[in-house]
Design an enzyme around this catalytic site. Sequence first.
Site, PDB file in Angstrom:
ATOM      1  N   GLU A 148       9.989 -58.243-123.584  1.00 60.06           N
ATOM      2  CA  GLU A 148       9.664 -59.428-124.384  1.00 60.06           C
ATOM      3  C   GLU A 148       9.390 -58.922-125.787  1.00 60.06           C
ATOM      4  O   GLU A 148       8.388 -58.256-126.022  1.00 60.06           O
ATOM      5  CB  GLU A 148       8.460 -60.162-123.782  1.00 60.06           C
ATOM      6  CG  GLU A 148       8.303 -61.584-124.310  1.00 60.06           C
ATOM      7  CD  GLU A 148       7.653 -61.596-125.679  1.00 60.06           C
ATOM      8  OE1 GLU A 148       8.391 -61.696-126.695  1.00 60.06           O
ATOM      9  OE2 GLU A 148       6.423 -61.496-125.743  1.00 60.06           O
ATOM     10  N   CYS A 205       4.470 -63.947-130.698  1.00 63.31           N
ATOM     11  CA  CYS A 205       5.930 -63.874-130.740  1.00 63.31           C
ATOM     12  C   CYS A 205       6.586 -65.243-130.735  1.00 63.31           C
ATOM     13  O   CYS A 205       7.768 -65.364-131.059  1.00 63.31           O
ATOM     14  CB  CYS A 205       6.436 -63.035-129.579  1.00 63.31           C
ATOM     15  SG  CYS A 205       5.676 -63.456-128.010  1.00 63.31           S
TER      16      CYS A 205
END
Length: 474
Positions: A246, A280
Amino acid sequence: MATRPFYLAGEWRTSDRTTEVRSPYDDSVIVELSVPSDADVEDAVRAAVSTFEESRILPTYARAEALMHISRGLASRVEEFGESIAREGGKPVKWAKVEASRAVTTFRWAAEEARREGGEFMKLDADAGMDGRAALLRRFPLGPVLGITPFNFPVNLVAHKLAPAVAVGAPIVIKPAGQTPLGALLLAELVAETDLPKGMLSVLTIPGSRAQKLVEDRRFKKFSFTGSGIGWDLKALDPRKHVTLELGGNAGVIVHSDADLDWAAQRIAFGGYYQAGQSCISVQRIFVQSEVYDDFVTRLVKQVESLKVGDPLDPTVDVGPVIDKGALERIDTWVKEAVASGAEVLTGGKREDPLYYPTVLANTTPEMKVRCQEVFGPVTTVERYETFEQAVAMVNDSEYGLQAGVFTSSLERAMLAHRELQVGGVVINDQSAWRADQMPYGGAKDSGYGREGLRWAMESMTEQKILVLSNIAL
């Protein structure tokens, strides 16, 4: 100040080498922390390997009950965990407590998924000559897991690696971020209270420069990484290893003319700045239909200017510091570069170390770093579009594709966005940073590889085996 030990297979250890964990707000020393030696690291890996023979056959109730114990213990210590998150990471304490509360549910969901997993029965007598044949499909843990976690969610992103590992019976070694290692150590305290095998967890507080050797170690059968684009390089170190990455993004949000503009402004102001943009999936790029652009921007700027900036331990503060001076320098430089190239500061653009004030930029261009790269700071850009199809193309004009938000009252546009946006998740009538911990989570393009979220993480830590049954009555 007493030196804090690290956690190695049920044992709290110290070493001759130490490091300091400092507050990103005032640079005060929070704790002096022991750093594992190479021998300690080897002990942790060996413990994980040897424990796997026991953990892989742990009954469901044992794994689920351990996860529920961790969940209950964390629920009773939310205040403590929240303050720790705020001190080491600079996240405002009101959001830090939300993170701790989310981790409570992460462990609970893992317990429920562990109980739910029951395999699959498959009939194989669909063709002539296959009479009396069927199959049972079950999932089994791959082996020891290596988890590397980032600074921005020092409790819940550790939970998203630890909880599924325990749920499937896989020992895990966690290397937390150097800036924020305390969350993982607090979780280790809760794991130590369970009846899980001692080698089920180790938390190695080593610097990132020593992580490569762990990634290359083939005794780990699964590697789960959350962080920067360096994850692709780490993945290449051992192509045979099962990997989840990720790696971030520069999330886009579309505001169409049929949207509730007040709601959109409120949610985008939250999603772009609630932890100084250091998520993010934080809102970074905002695209607004031309006919409502001026109205929406007025509302957005008002919302952003209402955010309180300051000490993360102040319960009224909305936006705290960025993680370190290097990040502050980069954010400030990117904004100044954008302004020098024609961008307009609608609000913010002000640096007061260690803080960067919430900033909205207009008149940006796609090649500006504040648009095409991941700012990872309290900065958003806002631009116009004419048609919804154009807005979709603008969101897709990125190397990243983690999540996107779309504000619209049209089901047709919502479904079109789901089909056409090149991202792992589309959130309708909310901003890109919305996430439920039980849902699949991951990105497209440079944003990553694979999915987290409890059930999907558990699948990635296991492999399916088929058992074919012959001569049975169907």
